[in-house]
Design an enzyme around this catalytic site. Sequence first.
Site, PDB file in Angstrom:
ATOM      1  N   SER A 272     -29.397  -8.056  20.152  1.00  0.00           N
ATOM      2  CA  SER A 272     -28.625  -9.073  20.869  1.00  0.00           C
ATOM      3  C   SER A 272     -29.529 -10.243  21.231  1.00  0.00           C
ATOM      4  O   SER A 272     -30.723 -10.243  20.925  1.00  0.00           O
ATOM      5  CB  SER A 272     -28.040  -8.472  22.142  1.00  0.00           C
ATOM      6  OG  SER A 272     -29.077  -8.249  23.092  1.00  0.00           O
ATOM      7  N   LYS A 273     -28.956 -11.214  21.863  1.00  0.00           N
ATOM      8  CA  LYS A 273     -29.683 -12.420  22.261  1.00  0.00           C
ATOM      9  C   LYS A 273     -30.977 -12.076  22.991  1.00  0.00           C
ATOM     10  O   LYS A 273     -31.976 -12.788  22.872  1.00  0.00           O
ATOM     11  CB  LYS A 273     -28.814 -13.285  23.195  1.00  0.00           C
ATOM     12  CG  LYS A 273     -27.786 -14.123  22.530  1.00  0.00           C
ATOM     13  CD  LYS A 273     -26.590 -13.392  21.891  1.00  0.00           C
ATOM     14  CE  LYS A 273     -25.970 -12.268  22.666  1.00  0.00           C
ATOM     15  NZ  LYS A 273     -24.982 -11.515  21.867  1.00  0.00           N
ATOM     16  N   ARG A 274     -30.937 -11.014  23.740  1.00  0.00           N
ATOM     17  CA  ARG A 274     -32.121 -10.608  24.504  1.00  0.00           C
ATOM     18  C   ARG A 274     -33.341 -10.426  23.608  1.00  0.00           C
ATOM     19  O   ARG A 274     -34.474 -10.570  24.041  1.00  0.00           O
ATOM     20  CB  ARG A 274     -31.883  -9.270  25.223  1.00  0.00           C
ATOM     21  CG  ARG A 274     -30.820  -9.281  26.281  1.00  0.00           C
ATOM     22  CD  ARG A 274     -30.948  -8.045  27.185  1.00  0.00           C
ATOM     23  NE  ARG A 274     -31.681  -6.933  26.593  1.00  0.00           N
ATOM     24  CZ  ARG A 274     -31.139  -5.967  25.856  1.00  0.00           C
ATOM     25  NH1 ARG A 274     -29.862  -5.968  25.616  1.00  0.00           N
ATOM     26  NH2 ARG A 274     -31.888  -4.985  25.398  1.00  0.00           N
TER      27      ARG A 274
END
Length: 473
Positions: free
Chosen positions: A247-249
């Site tokens: 994910s973006k993380r």
Amino acid sequence: MSAPVRVRFAPSPTGYLHIGGARTALLNWLWARHTGGTFVLRIEDTDRERSTDEAVRAILDGMRWLGLDWDEGPDIGGRYGPYFQMLRLDIYRAYAEQLVKAGKAYACYCTKEDLDAQREVARAEKRQFLYPGTCRDLPYDPSRRHVIRFRLPKLLEVTFTDLVKGPITRPGSTLQDEVIVRADGVPLYNFGAVVDDVTMEINLVSRGDDHVNNTAIQVLLYEALGYPVPAFAHLPMILGADKTRLSKRHGATSVTAYRDMGFLPEAVVNYLVRLGWSHGDQEIFTMGEMVKHFGYDHVGATAGVFNPDKMVWVNQTWIKSLTPAELARRAVPYYQAAGLAVEGDARLPDVAKAFQERAKTLVDLVAQSRYLFAPVEMDPKAREKFLVPDAAPVLQGIRDGLAASATVDAAGLEKLFHDVAAGRSLGLGKVAQPVRVALTGGTASPGIYDVVLLLGREESLRRLDAALALAAS
RNA sequence: GGCCCCUUCGUCUAGCGGUUAGGACGUCGGCCUCUCACGUCGAAAACAUGGGUUCAAGUCCCGUAGGGGUCACCA
């Protein structure tokens, strides 16, 4: 003879083309191309809250950039269209009515609030909540707001065979009367996808394995509709370094972000195909090789961790393999993005050649060669170390030699540098480094003769003079 | 928590009953060298665990542990 392969990629346009979605699209595309089948692109835009036209564009752009062309879908149509679900509402309505008439589906008048409350209670009691069938046998009243629910057949279990995971069985006791059409008439995923796959004659459904749990109910839907169940291939997720879903993380996840970072589409595709698929020990594949060798029998069943380092290596490998002219052509937009006007500059192919073994990305290539198109930005540390009084005679020697020569070429430069070094009993490094700093502003660059050649005699002289002034002060 | 899926070096993987368990990225060292790279040589590094089956198990079966996914009028 089995029917020609028809596969599809069916993204929901709620954001950019994700790296995971890109891989799903890629494998479907490869299978279609490998088998000479058809690759369908379908937009699942029934979530009106989150779907946007901008996302549709972003996804199409991403696909095109990767080189994944579709045989049927947005922009080009096809005989099974339309390819946007919101344009297919009549079709879903017809199939839903068919199910209701046959008693295989029914109207449910329960409100969302009511159901949420029931779910809440179940959770408090640590009990599994399945729709209890409250409206199962109520008379049909179209004047009341209602959803359509699938009437779950009596069964012990549902089994289907997955091309990558093998047979998968799910107990019927974990299934419920799923809602298939919303109160506003728009179908839900499980129904829309099945109706579309049926009407578009998709015979292999290959998608992320976050959909395995939907498959059982979908199998039942195919059967209720009276159509053959397609083959399934659920592709393992792509994970981040911490082994949770990417994910973006974890950093950039959109295909366009990698494009902007200077990755070649060949490299992105190459990296993605190797994340979960293998062909012996081969690491680098052209599109043609992938198409030739791809098959689901070598798609792994394990989730893979996205490894940016390896993708950079793949990218670097691809950069090295391009012809200088082609690399130069691809780099132009990145120079422009960096504010450097390079169009029409005849040195570009030579620049590409000089840097292609050093650049990890196109952005990196631009950054490394910046001083060829812009004034020197002197690195203070480099200046302090190399542009010292001791270096002045050396710089002067090179400067004078350059000024005296009628033409500049690699052989002449080599002789000049060696003569200056020998004249002072110095190693070549003692000459090359100060000159390198003078010409580039830093301590790392292509071979120093290449730099002089790329800069040209006049500009080289200018920079040497400027460096001489710095060395003296 | 219920259900489903997964488990070979740190990471991606090869392996499809008998291998010194191979390759790649990364890491560390050597060589090459005008710097940086490239290239090249080499090193460390894995079958989660317990039971079976078998003459023989990384390969087959079961359990355990761990990880992931999923439980919406999202997809």
